[in-house]
Write a protein that holds these residues in place. Structure first.
Motif, PDB file in Angstrom:
ATOM      1  N   VAL A 104       0.830  -1.206   0.000  1.00 23.09           N
ATOM      2  CA  VAL A 104       0.000   0.000   0.000  1.00 23.09           C
ATOM      3  C   VAL A 104       0.864   1.255   0.000  1.00 23.09           C
ATOM      4  N   ALA A 105       2.064   1.145  -0.496  1.00 28.95           N
ATOM      5  CA  ALA A 105       2.942   2.307  -0.606  1.00 28.95           C
ATOM      6  C   ALA A 105       2.311   3.335  -1.550  1.00 28.95           C
ATOM      7  N   PRO A 106       2.481   4.640  -1.283  1.00 30.92           N
ATOM      8  CA  PRO A 106       1.822   5.693  -2.076  1.00 30.92           C
ATOM      9  C   PRO A 106       2.121   5.637  -3.564  1.00 30.92           C
ATOM     10  N   ASP A 107       3.313   5.164  -3.945  1.00 33.08           N
ATOM     11  CA  ASP A 107       3.701   5.155  -5.358  1.00 33.08           C
ATOM     12  C   ASP A 107       3.355   3.843  -6.056  1.00 33.08           C
ATOM     13  N   ARG A 108       2.586   3.005  -5.410  1.00 36.01           N
ATOM     14  CA  ARG A 108       2.289   1.683  -5.951  1.00 36.01           C
ATOM     15  C   ARG A 108       0.800   1.567  -6.287  1.00 36.01           C
ATOM     16  N   THR A 109       0.488   0.922  -7.420  1.00 38.21           N
ATOM     17  CA  THR A 109      -0.900   0.616  -7.747  1.00 38.21           C
ATOM     18  C   THR A 109      -1.393  -0.474  -6.805  1.00 38.21           C
ATOM     19  N   ILE A 110      -2.493  -0.192  -6.107  1.00 43.33           N
ATOM     20  CA  ILE A 110      -3.016  -1.148  -5.140  1.00 43.33           C
ATOM     21  C   ILE A 110      -3.897  -2.166  -5.863  1.00 43.33           C
ATOM     22  N   ARG A 111      -3.535  -3.417  -5.738  1.00 45.20           N
ATOM     23  CA  ARG A 111      -4.339  -4.489  -6.323  1.00 45.20           C
ATOM     24  C   ARG A 111      -5.343  -4.961  -5.271  1.00 45.20           C
ATOM     25  N   LEU A 112      -6.629  -4.852  -5.587  1.00 40.31           N
ATOM     26  CA  LEU A 112      -7.677  -5.131  -4.608  1.00 40.31           C
ATOM     27  C   LEU A 112      -8.406  -6.436  -4.899  1.00 40.31           C
ATOM     28  N   ALA A 113      -8.734  -7.154  -3.838  1.00 40.48           N
ATOM     29  CA  ALA A 113      -9.672  -8.276  -3.878  1.00 40.48           C
ATOM     30  C   ALA A 113     -10.776  -7.898  -2.896  1.00 40.48           C
ATOM     31  N   PHE A 164      -5.299   2.212  -8.425  1.00 41.43           N
ATOM     32  CA  PHE A 164      -5.691   0.880  -7.946  1.00 41.43           C
ATOM     33  C   PHE A 164      -6.348   0.105  -9.077  1.00 41.43           C
ATOM     34  N   GLU A 165      -6.444  -1.192  -8.873  1.00 43.19           N
ATOM     35  CA  GLU A 165      -7.180  -2.064  -9.786  1.00 43.19           C
ATOM     36  C   GLU A 165      -7.862  -3.145  -8.950  1.00 43.19           C
ATOM     37  N   VAL A 166      -9.085  -3.487  -9.343  1.00 39.86           N
ATOM     38  CA  VAL A 166      -9.818  -4.544  -8.646  1.00 39.86           C
ATOM     39  C   VAL A 166      -9.603  -5.835  -9.412  1.00 39.86           C
ATOM     40  N   SER A 167      -8.820  -6.739  -8.839  1.00 39.97           N
ATOM     41  CA  SER A 167      -8.471  -7.977  -9.531  1.00 39.97           C
ATOM     42  C   SER A 167      -9.445  -9.107  -9.251  1.00 39.97           C
ATOM     43  N   CYS A 168     -10.188  -9.007  -8.137  1.00 41.21           N
ATOM     44  CA  CYS A 168     -11.100 -10.086  -7.795  1.00 41.21           C
ATOM     45  C   CYS A 168     -12.257  -9.542  -6.958  1.00 41.21           C
ATOM     46  N   ILE A 169     -13.472 -10.002  -7.237  1.00 41.74           N
ATOM     47  CA  ILE A 169     -14.647  -9.697  -6.427  1.00 41.74           C
ATOM     48  C   ILE A 169     -15.281 -11.028  -6.041  1.00 41.74           C
ATOM     49  N   SER A 170     -15.506 -11.222  -4.753  1.00 41.46           N
ATOM     50  CA  SER A 170     -16.056 -12.493  -4.299  1.00 41.46           C
ATOM     51  C   SER A 170     -16.792 -12.317  -2.979  1.00 41.46           C
ATOM     52  N   GLY A 171     -17.868 -13.071  -2.797  1.00 39.16           N
ATOM     53  CA  GLY A 171     -18.557 -13.106  -1.515  1.00 39.16           C
ATOM     54  C   GLY A 171     -17.923 -14.089  -0.559  1.00 39.16           C
ATOM     55  N   ASN A 172     -16.884 -14.794  -1.022  1.00 39.67           N
ATOM     56  CA  ASN A 172     -16.201 -15.785  -0.200  1.00 39.67           C
ATOM     57  C   ASN A 172     -15.033 -15.147   0.531  1.00 39.67           C
ATOM     58  N   CYS A 173     -15.218 -14.914   1.819  1.00 37.25           N
ATOM     59  CA  CYS A 173     -14.195 -14.235   2.608  1.00 37.25           C
ATOM     60  C   CYS A 173     -12.908 -15.055   2.705  1.00 37.25           C
ATOM     61  N   ALA A 174     -13.041 -16.380   2.752  1.00 35.48           N
ATOM     62  CA  ALA A 174     -11.861 -17.243   2.856  1.00 35.48           C
ATOM     63  C   ALA A 174     -10.960 -17.064   1.640  1.00 35.48           C
ATOM     64  N   LEU A 175     -11.568 -16.877   0.469  1.00 37.80           N
ATOM     65  CA  LEU A 175     -10.784 -16.644  -0.744  1.00 37.80           C
ATOM     66  C   LEU A 175     -10.038 -15.322  -0.657  1.00 37.80           C
ATOM     67  N   LEU A 176     -10.712 -14.255  -0.223  1.00 35.62           N
ATOM     68  CA  LEU A 176     -10.060 -12.952  -0.115  1.00 35.62           C
ATOM     69  C   LEU A 176      -8.884 -13.010   0.847  1.00 35.62           C
ATOM     70  N   ILE A 177      -9.078 -13.687   1.959  1.00 34.50           N
ATOM     71  CA  ILE A 177      -7.998 -13.819   2.942  1.00 34.50           C
ATOM     72  C   ILE A 177      -6.822 -14.594   2.350  1.00 34.50           C
ATOM     73  N   GLU A 178      -7.126 -15.658   1.612  1.00 29.50           N
ATOM     74  CA  GLU A 178      -6.060 -16.467   1.030  1.00 29.50           C
ATOM     75  C   GLU A 178      -5.273 -15.677  -0.021  1.00 29.50           C
ATOM     76  N   LEU A 179      -5.959 -14.815  -0.793  1.00 26.96           N
ATOM     77  CA  LEU A 179      -5.254 -13.988  -1.773  1.00 26.96           C
ATOM     78  C   LEU A 179      -4.299 -13.012  -1.086  1.00 26.96           C
TER      79      LEU A 179
END
Length: 287
Positions: A172-181, A204-219
């Protein structure tokens, strides 16, 4: 004398904020619910609801009736439970959003085991929206939910804060594109995160959208994305981004226990309230 079925429908309308959802919970049409509420108002000679757009608001008289209606239905359900007890019991059908499976559900299950020894619990997971639909249809007895804004649904279990979670501070550094799940768009965390980053001008970019919290945590754990979670759900091995990093502030959510309009035969409103209170105390102590 007040008809208990009218009071049950009244409570369902209050808890859901909608005649449509109340109709699903009490297995009637929306027009039948409207007629029931008109009958109740006629019996009392009082106006109970104000309609503001699609939202239902209670009048002062409606607010006064709520507590009495709950107490009357509590005694009604308790009496039916005692007189109808025959030694047979069915499983308790319990819903829980995926993101609260580790942070909230175990505490509730512990209380159910303590207060209702021998009760079998069948758990279904999904989003709060999906679980609302199931409980409205009578396919769940109880469910944990994220309370919707400006609603009084359910018994409060925990007021929790959203947090940003990353593999490391570098992500999450200011000069970095944040990849979001992220969770699905109907969640407040999703819209707040995206809107906030846009307003800040952060890349930023949204790389994944999911209702599965376990998946988001694993990413996050694999170093592939940054996500947002309720504070109570963050595993100990993940990095919580401090407020000093300047990411958008995430909202506070209210986690509640919602019951179906028609309770499980062995669990009346008094038992539900006690389960919620004891679970809330455990969660506060653990926090």
């Amino acid at each position: 004398m007040l008809d208990h079925e009218l009071l049950r429908t009244f409570i369902a309308a209050v808890d859901t904020g909608s005649f449509t959802r109340a109709a699903a919970q009490v297995f009637r049409t929306q027009s039948a619910v409207s007629m029931q509420m008109k009958r109740l108002e006629e019996q009392l000679n009082k106006r109970l609801f104000l309609k503001e757009g699609r939202e239902l608001q209670l009048t002062d008289e409606g607010l006064k009736l709520v507590s009495y209606a709950r107490r009357i239905m509590k005694l009604h359900d308790e009496a039916l439970g005692v007189l109808g007890a025959d030694g047979e019991s069915r499983p308790l059908l319990l819903g829980c959003p995926d993101d609260y499976v580790t942070g909230v559900l175990p505490q509730l299950l512990s209380e159910i085991q303590d207060q209702l020894p021998g009760m079998q619990v069948q758990v279904r997971t999904g989003t709060s929206a999906q679980l609302r639909e199931l409980i409205d249809k009578g396919e769940l007895d109880l469910t944990i939910l994220t309370r919707r804004p400006d609603r009084e649904e359910g018994y409060l279990l925990l007021q929790d804060k959203g947090v940003w979670v990353a593999p490391t501070a570098d992500f999450v550094a200011p000069d970095r594109t944040i990849r979001l799940a992220l969770v699905e768009p109907d969640c407040k965390f999703h819209s707040t995160a995206v809107d906030g980053l846009i307003k800040q001008g952060r890349s930023f970019e949204v790389s994944c959208i999911s209702g599965n919290c376990a998946l988001l945590i694993e990413l996050v754990r694999r170093g592939e994305a940054v996500t947002t979670l309720s504070s109570c759900c963050v595993p100990a091995d993940l990095y919580r981004v401090p407020a000093s990093f300047g990411l958008p502030d995430l909202p506070t959510v209210e986690i509640v226990l919602q019951s179906a309009a028609r309770h499980h035969p062995d669990i009346g409103s008094d038992r539900i309230a006690r389960l919620a209170q004891c679970t809330a105390e455990q969660l506060q102590a653990a926090g």
